[in-house]
Scaffold this active site. Structure first.
Site, PDB file in Angstrom:
ATOM      1  N   VAL A 130      67.290  32.550  37.440  1.00 30.45           N
ATOM      2  CA  VAL A 130      68.724  32.275  37.137  1.00 30.45           C
ATOM      3  C   VAL A 130      69.629  32.737  38.483  1.00 30.45           C
ATOM      4  O   VAL A 130      69.111  33.637  39.517  1.00 30.45           O
ATOM      5  CB  VAL A 130      68.706  33.735  36.344  1.00 30.45           C
ATOM      6  CG1 VAL A 130      70.298  33.613  36.194  1.00 30.45           C
ATOM      7  CG2 VAL A 130      68.185  33.928  35.154  1.00 30.45           C
ATOM      8  N   ALA A 176      61.536  24.281  40.625  1.00 31.61           N
ATOM      9  CA  ALA A 176      62.892  25.043  40.279  1.00 31.61           C
ATOM     10  C   ALA A 176      62.902  27.265  41.359  1.00 31.61           C
ATOM     11  O   ALA A 176      63.320  27.359  41.254  1.00 31.61           O
ATOM     12  CB  ALA A 176      63.147  25.703  39.073  1.00 31.61           C
ATOM     13  N   VAL A 179      63.608  25.915  44.824  1.00 25.78           N
ATOM     14  CA  VAL A 179      65.165  25.801  44.750  1.00 25.78           C
ATOM     15  C   VAL A 179      65.788  26.777  44.820  1.00 25.78           C
ATOM     16  O   VAL A 179      66.803  27.511  45.125  1.00 25.78           O
ATOM     17  CB  VAL A 179      65.901  24.878  43.231  1.00 25.78           C
ATOM     18  CG1 VAL A 179      66.990  25.092  43.418  1.00 25.78           C
ATOM     19  CG2 VAL A 179      65.320  23.467  43.367  1.00 25.78           C
ATOM     20  N   LYS A 180      64.954  28.118  43.336  1.00 22.66           N
ATOM     21  CA  LYS A 180      65.550  29.427  43.670  1.00 22.66           C
ATOM     22  C   LYS A 180      65.661  30.383  44.892  1.00 22.66           C
ATOM     23  O   LYS A 180      66.727  30.976  45.527  1.00 22.66           O
ATOM     24  CB  LYS A 180      65.549  30.106  42.395  1.00 22.66           C
ATOM     25  CG  LYS A 180      65.848  31.985  42.579  1.00 22.66           C
ATOM     26  CD  LYS A 180      67.331  31.498  42.151  1.00 22.66           C
ATOM     27  CE  LYS A 180      68.266  32.673  41.940  1.00 22.66           C
ATOM     28  NZ  LYS A 180      67.132  34.147  41.446  1.00 22.66           N
ATOM     29  N   LEU A 181      64.190  30.328  45.678  1.00 21.24           N
ATOM     30  CA  LEU A 181      64.681  30.477  46.711  1.00 21.24           C
ATOM     31  C   LEU A 181      65.018  30.288  48.121  1.00 21.24           C
ATOM     32  O   LEU A 181      65.942  30.718  48.823  1.00 21.24           O
ATOM     33  CB  LEU A 181      63.094  31.123  47.327  1.00 21.24           C
ATOM     34  CG  LEU A 181      61.793  31.468  46.430  1.00 21.24           C
ATOM     35  CD1 LEU A 181      60.951  30.979  47.279  1.00 21.24           C
ATOM     36  CD2 LEU A 181      62.308  32.749  46.754  1.00 21.24           C
TER      37      LEU A 181
END
Length: 310
Positions: A130, A176, A179-181
């Site tokens: 999130v 994902a 991508v979040k990191l």
């Protein structure tokens, strides 16, 4: 996934939604599902946090294993060891849900362990971290990046669209998580840069109010800069995302970069400042406290300005 409509015409995805982890973020997400008429069973290691959702309609269970017969189980935990522990309980009994949606931000070994356990029960795994804090979730402005089997993603998408305003499918496997990191490292770099330019401007007698009013109205203005402006002006570092959690994500992101030998010079420099903030009394403060650390280094004593520059 079977779906049915309730008496109000809302789409309800069966009785099989489970949720593990009802801390600040998990509780906000579950509340959105319950508010949309979904039926959710919840488990949290500290039971009282799960019981707070019971008046909203959640069913509280005694263990993660009690959710193994759900169609979908979401997980929001804060550490790799926690993810491995609840995944083992959920999937270690020989059966499991149709799909596990992991909304945590953890390291690669923990994510791999989850997938290995899920493979034994023929459970699909989606990584769906999130972007946004609990307040953003409550306001419906959170974003999700999701990776994993495309068919599982398409089945879970109606729920994700309840939880956030933006859902992006970014590929198979664990994409994902990366991508979040990337997102959170950029967040830290921007926060440190705002701290630096605010301190520079103040050295020349420019108030933070004036600087942020200009920046927020320029091409560089963003939802993030405008959202953080009150904290920067009022020096309110009540945590929405702590410096310690930001450091964790930088640790994970820089470790991922080393695996593929991707240079990260700017992120590496920002990490040193974040590390200094953690060890200088700001561990549990919001990461906007980087401003105070930067000002201290410049010999400036900050005072709240008490305005909002939007």
């Amino acid at each position: 996934m079977a779906a049915e409509n309730d008496s109000s015409g809302n789409t309800v995805l069966g009785n099989g939604i489970g949720w593990i982890g009802t801390g600040r973020m998990g509780s906000a997400l579950v509340t959105r599902l319950l508010g949309a008429g979904q039926q959710v069973s919840v488990y949290n290691r500290t039971r009282v946090k799960a019981e707070e959702l019971a008046p909203l309609g959640a069913k509280v269970v005694d263990s993660a294993a009690d959710l193994a017969d759900c169609r979908i189980v979401f997980i929001t935990v804060d550490a790799p060891a926690s993810l491995v522990a609840v995944a083992t309980a959920l999937l270690g009994g020989g059966s499991g849900p149709r799909t596990v949606v992991d909304c945590s931000t953890v390291d690669a070994p923990a994510a791999r362990t989850l997938r290995e356990l899920a493979a034994k029960t023929d459970t699909a795994v989606l990584a769906a971290p999130v972007s946004g804090n609990a307040g953003a979730v409550a306001g419906g402005t959170a974003s999700f990046c999701v990776s994993g089997p495309l068919d599982a993603y398409q089945q879970v998408l109606p729920l994700l669209e309840i939880l956030g305003r933006s859902v992006s499918y970014v590929g198979e496997g664990d994409a994902a998580r990366v991508v979040k990191l990337c997102h959170n490292m950029l967040l830290g770099v921007v926060a440190q840069t705002l701290a630096e330019v605010s301190t520079l401007a103040q050295r020349y007698g420019v108030t933070r109010t004036a600087l942020m009013q200009f920046l927020n109205g320029s091409v560089l203005g963003s939802d993030f800069s405008r959202y953080k402006t009150p904290a920067l002006l009022n020096l309110d570092f009540s945590p929405t995302f702590t410096t310690e959690l930001l450091r964790k994500d930088f640790d994970l992101g820089l470790a991922a970069a080393r695996v593929v030998e991707a240079p990260m010079p700017v992120a590496g420099a920002a990490y040193q400042r974040i590390q200094e903030a953690v060890t200088s009394g700001y561990r549990d403060a919001d990461f906007a406290a980087l401003l105070e650390l930067q000002a201290r280094a410049a010999g400036i004593e900050l005072r709240p300005e008490g305005n909002a520059a939007s």
